[in-house]
Enzyme design. Structure first.
Site, PDB file in Angstrom:
ATOM      1  N   ASP A   8      -4.961   0.347  -8.296  1.00 49.89           N
ATOM      2  CA  ASP A   8      -5.283   0.483  -7.248  1.00 49.89           C
ATOM      3  C   ASP A   8      -4.182   0.525  -5.389  1.00 49.89           C
ATOM      4  O   ASP A   8      -4.056  -0.553  -5.560  1.00 49.89           O
ATOM      5  CB  ASP A   8      -6.322   0.185  -6.819  1.00 49.89           C
ATOM      6  CG  ASP A   8      -7.018   1.527  -5.713  1.00 49.89           C
ATOM      7  OD1 ASP A   8      -6.665   2.543  -5.097  1.00 49.89           O
ATOM      8  OD2 ASP A   8      -7.990   0.256  -5.212  1.00 49.89           O
ATOM      9  N   GLU A  67      -2.806   5.131  -8.992  1.00 55.87           N
ATOM     10  CA  GLU A  67      -3.656   6.683  -8.016  1.00 55.87           C
ATOM     11  C   GLU A  67      -2.931   7.319  -7.410  1.00 55.87           C
ATOM     12  O   GLU A  67      -1.802   6.647  -7.107  1.00 55.87           O
ATOM     13  CB  GLU A  67      -4.579   6.277  -8.418  1.00 55.87           C
ATOM     14  CG  GLU A  67      -5.550   7.457  -6.387  1.00 55.87           C
ATOM     15  CD  GLU A  67      -6.923   6.438  -6.354  1.00 55.87           C
ATOM     16  OE1 GLU A  67      -7.326   6.826  -4.947  1.00 55.87           O
ATOM     17  OE2 GLU A  67      -7.318   5.469  -6.645  1.00 55.87           O
ATOM     18  N   ASP A 139     -11.650  -3.118  -4.808  1.00 57.31           N
ATOM     19  CA  ASP A 139      -9.830  -2.410  -4.418  1.00 57.31           C
ATOM     20  C   ASP A 139      -9.507  -2.881  -6.522  1.00 57.31           C
ATOM     21  O   ASP A 139      -9.102  -2.050  -6.783  1.00 57.31           O
ATOM     22  CB  ASP A 139      -8.779  -3.249  -3.956  1.00 57.31           C
ATOM     23  CG  ASP A 139      -9.313  -2.825  -2.738  1.00 57.31           C
ATOM     24  OD1 ASP A 139      -9.097  -1.943  -2.416  1.00 57.31           O
ATOM     25  OD2 ASP A 139      -9.286  -3.024  -1.691  1.00 57.31           O
TER      26      ASP A 139
END
Length: 173
Positions: A8, A67, A139
């Site tokens: 992430d 991502e 996160d």
């Protein structure tokens, strides 16, 4: 069996999550955050690269999932996020890892069942799916969700490939 590293990305905090996939079974291996401690962007990008490289060396993953960039309200933030993603991707490519990218909505859909899920819903489902006793940092749970999405995507593709080859055999007999 494969080990999947999910990322992430962020220019200040980059979450990571590592899982092992054995068929449909997922096992938690580790997670955490790479926190940059400098103000200059180039040095933060260097820390993201070094942190991802260290995680790759530690866990020896077979796959790298990250991502995709989404359009933020602030163009400057989106650009910095893209640069952090680039640093992480370069670390993966330099370690000869295949890179897969997933949209945030797809990740949420794979983990929670809806692309409109919030971070706490993702965190709860990650805990449930990986049988975690403690909540990972937000996160880190997002990064674990990226890895889970990749695992589910691979499993679906393998299932579809098996069905396609099975149906072809049936037609030609």
């Amino acid at each position: 069996m494969s080990i999947i590293l999910g990322i992430d990305p962020g220019s200040r905090i980059t979450g990571y999550g590592v899982i092992r996939q054995q068929g449909r079974h997922l096992t938690y291996l580790g997670s955490g955050c790479i926190r940059t401690n400098v103000t200059e962007l180039p040095l933060r990008l260097k820390q993201v690269y070094a942190g991802v490289s260290e995680i790759i060396a530690q866990f020896q993953p077979d796959a790298f999932a990250i991502e995709q960039v989404f359009m933020a309200r602030n163009a400057d933030s989106a650009l910095k996020l893209g640069q952090a993603r680039g640093s992480a991707i370069v670390a993966a490519v330099n370690h000869d890892l295949p890179v897969s990218e997933y949209a945030a909505r797809l990740i949420k859909q794979a983990v929670v069942g809806t692309g409109a899920a919030d971070k706490s819903q993702v965190q709860q489902m990650v805990m449930s799916m990986l049988s975690l006793q403690q909540k990972p940092q937000i996160d880190a749970s997002d990064a674990l969700a990226v890895a889970i999405c990749h695992a589910h995507t691979n499993q679906t593709l393998l299932s579809l490939a098996g069905q396609a080859s099975g149906s072809r055999r049936g037609r030609y007999r």
